[in-house]
Scaffold this motif. Structure first.
Motif, mmCIF file in Angstrom:
data_model
loop_
_atom_site.group_PDB
_atom_site.id
_atom_site.type_symbol
_atom_site.label_atom_id
_atom_site.label_comp_id
_atom_site.label_asym_id
_atom_site.label_seq_id
_atom_site.Cartn_x
_atom_site.Cartn_y
_atom_site.Cartn_z
ATOM 1 N N LEU A 136 5.724 -5.054 -7.435
ATOM 2 C CA LEU A 136 5.795 -3.711 -6.850
ATOM 3 C C LEU A 136 6.949 -3.576 -5.870
ATOM 4 O O LEU A 136 7.307 -2.476 -5.480
ATOM 5 N N ALA B 230 2.554 1.727 -3.449
ATOM 6 C CA ALA B 230 1.616 2.278 -4.425
ATOM 7 C C ALA B 230 1.479 3.786 -4.222
ATOM 8 O O ALA B 230 1.441 4.555 -5.192
ATOM 9 N N ARG C 274 0.836 -1.201 0.000
ATOM 10 C CA ARG C 274 0.000 0.000 0.000
ATOM 11 C C ARG C 274 0.874 1.256 0.000
ATOM 12 O O ARG C 274 0.626 2.205 -0.734
#
Length: 84
Positions: free
Chosen positions: A41, A18, A15
């Protein structure tokens, strides 16, 4: 979260990553390009461009591997470009 379960460290890291990516896209940093791999990611490639003078034209490529405990623990970096 609606399930009532706390976020796992890896979920918190993803999270945060991002959010960091959105920040870089919204306000790019001069001389720095960075982005995660499309399917990971937690692995980012970056390019650093020299500001001028002796470093003018120098572009350094590297890879950051972000741990599941990010941001409590920092990413590990590796330069891929040999430095002069």
């Amino acid at each position: 979260r609606s399930s009532g379960h706390p976020l796992r460290p890896r979920d918190m890291a993803l999270r945060r990553l991002a959010r960091d990516l959105r920040s870089l896209e919204d306000a790019p940093l001069p001389g720095i390009a960075a982005a995660p791999l499309p399917d990971d990611l937690q692995t980012w490639h970056f390019n650093l461009r020299g500001p001028g003078g002796e470093l003018g034209g120098l572009v350094v490529h590297g890879v950051l591997r972000v741990p599941p405990s990010y941001p409590r623990q920092p990413p590990r970096g590796r330069l891929c470009t040999p430095l002069p």
